[in-house]
Design a protein around this motif. Structure first.
Motif, PDB file in Angstrom:
ATOM      1  N   TYR A  40       1.741 -16.086   1.114  1.00 12.41           N
ATOM      2  CA  TYR A  40       1.489 -14.981   0.188  1.00 12.41           C
ATOM      3  C   TYR A  40       0.113 -15.137  -0.473  1.00 12.41           C
ATOM      4  O   TYR A  40      -0.679 -14.182  -0.529  1.00 12.41           O
ATOM      5  N   ILE A 112       2.660  -9.450   6.594  1.00 11.84           N
ATOM      6  CA  ILE A 112       2.439  -9.709   5.160  1.00 11.84           C
ATOM      7  C   ILE A 112       1.106  -9.116   4.726  1.00 11.84           C
ATOM      8  O   ILE A 112       0.987  -8.519   3.649  1.00 11.84           O
ATOM      9  N   THR A 169       6.556 -10.109  -1.282  1.00  5.39           N
ATOM     10  CA  THR A 169       5.191  -9.568  -1.238  1.00  5.39           C
ATOM     11  C   THR A 169       5.167  -8.103  -1.682  1.00  5.39           C
ATOM     12  O   THR A 169       4.300  -7.693  -2.459  1.00  5.39           O
TER      13      THR A 169
END
Length: 481
Positions: A40, A112, A169
């Protein structure tokens, strides 16, 4: 609104910006583990470059521009609308380039990276710099309280296992987007709808570039650490560094909140020609920043060994060393915040400010290049420390004739001695009690009491000092009642 109220509102704002990841750290660190946390942080570091390129210094320049024109509603409205149109064009272009990059060039962690686009949309619609310029911090704080509490609840409800990283996220990015979106509802009645021409919009481009150039260097040593760790080492090391850095920045926000409050006030004070008043603000700000930063530095370093194990879990024990190395930057950045944000920027001394941040960026990159490969997150923490020292030394050179350091140094010495005594007692307490939430609570309470008791004792003898005068002011108000 008074500086004290603005400082308190902005302090709450800065804390709330950090509060969601910090409250969830004990939970998220154990669910996502260093690998998930690092993934992340690594993808967020990449999207931050595009956000930075899109905003192009408009946030800082806009803050100052609105502050200088806030006495004329029509002019302020014209400045806001023309400047926001420039922001809209630049951030939209940056968003498109990021999407192309994420789709065609990012192989690992692509999903992501694509979710992170939501936070970039938040940059497109961000207008918080307007409210900073008019010193309306209460609205920003209210906005953050609502969004952060909703995000906090969503994380605990929806993030249950390492595979929930995309959900985590999305929650984090949506909080950024919604925080920016809400501020538009507060604009009603504060600006007039005025016509702006393309040449008026583009007239802001060059001044924004002036603020963007030093920002490049700031971006390098605030974000490049995580990117370089991810490239040279691995995402687990990014997670270890990122969480230690979050704790450091949380402590630092107590001090740097003052800089955000003082920038529009100093810009307005200089604009109306009150130079001596601005000088007085600067000296008081430096004294106050030092008073708070020194115990925060000693406190963070003192509690790290007992705090990290129960707070983050055994997977993050390396963060103890990283946090201790980063702790001195709290004082160093407090000083550079006064010299840079409260003097060089409001007065338009951009060459001096740019020189300082570029010195820091070069030092940071060089140290990172040498130390990240063999030492990972620990090497990056030394790079951050070296960079902050370089920035402050260069800024100190440029402000050396303005600030009478003979008045500041004696106070700094006894602040430091009080902080050192506090640190020794905190470490003794930690060694005896061991790692636990109770230990951290006792260490924090003991540290605060000891530090301020020593300061009060010294300043009572001298009959001078910020804490002494504040106590006298409080007592006088009580007597008057």
């Amino acid at each position: 609104m008074s500086l004290k109220k603005n400082y308190l509102y902005n302090l709450v704002y800065q804390v709330l910006v950090m509060i969601l990841p910090l409250i969830t750290v004990p939970y998220v660190s154990r669910v996502l583990l260093p690998q998930g946390v690092g993934t992340y942080a690594y993808t967020a570091s990449i999207v931050s470059y595009f956000s930075f390129l899109g905003i192009l210094g408009i946030d800082t320049y806009g803050n100052k521009l609105i502050a200088m024109s806030r006495d004329d509603k029509r002019k302020m409205s014209q400045n806001f609308i023309s400047l926001y149109f420039l922001q809209l064009m630049l951030t939209t272009a940056s968003l498109i380039v990021y999407l192309i990059t994420a789709i065609f060039f990012i192989q690992q962690d692509r999903s992501i990276a694509l979710i992170q686009t939501i936070s970039l949309l938040g940059t497109v619609i961000d207008c918080s710099w307007f409210f900073f310029g008019i010193e309306l911090f209460k609205k920003i704080v209210t906005r953050n309280i609502i969004i952060k509490l909703l995000s906090l609840a969503a994380i605990f409800i929806l993030v249950k296992q390492p595979s929930d990283l995309p959900v985590y996220t999305a929650i984090m990015c949506l909080s950024i987007f919604l925080s920016a979106l809400i501020m538009w509802f507060y604009l009603k009645g504060r600006i007039m709808i005025v016509r702006v021409l393309l040449r008026q919009i583009m007239s802001h481009f060059k001044p924004s570039i002036v603020y963007f150039i030093p920002g490049i260097a700031l971006e390098v040593y605030f974000v490049l650490n995580k990117t370089m760790i991810g490239v040279v080492a691995n995402n687990s090391e990014v997670g270890i560094f990122d969480y230690a850095d979050k704790i450091r920045m949380m402590a630092l926000s107590v001090v740097t909140s003052l800089g955000t409050v003082m920038l529009p006030r100093m810009a307005h004070t200089f604009a109306v020609g009150q130079i001596e008043k601005a000088r007085d603000y600067l000296l008081k700000s430096l004294d106050f920043s030092t008073l708070l930063a020194i115990p925060l530095m000693f406190g963070v370093a003192g509690i790290a060994e007992e705090f990290i194990p129960w707070y983050m879990g055994d997977h993050f024990l390396k963060s103890i060393v990283v946090l201790i190395i980063l702790a001195p930057t709290i004082v160093i950045m407090a000083w550079s915040g006064v010299f840079g944000t409260q003097y060089l920027l409001p007065l338009g001394k951009m060459k001096a400010y740019t020189a300082s941040v570029y010195a820091g960026a070069m030092v940071n990159f060089g140290v990172n290049l040498m130390l990240i490969k063999p030492f990972g997150s620990i090497g990056a923490s030394f790079g951050t420390l070296a960079a902050e020292v370089a920035v402050t030394l260069v800024q100190l050179y440029f402000v050396r004739k303005l600030i009478p350091f003979r008045r500041i140094v004696p106070k700094t010495i006894y602040y430091f001695m009080a902080g050192l005594v506090m640190f020794l007692l905190i470490r003794m307490t930690g060694s005896v009690m061991g790692a636990s939430i109770l230990t951290t609570g006792v260490q924090v309470a003991l540290g605060c009491i000891v530090y301020f008791a020593i300061i009060v004792a010294i300043e009572s003898v001298k009959r001078d000092g910020m804490v002494y005068h504040e106590f006298r002011s409080v007592l006088q108000r009580k007597r008057n009642r």
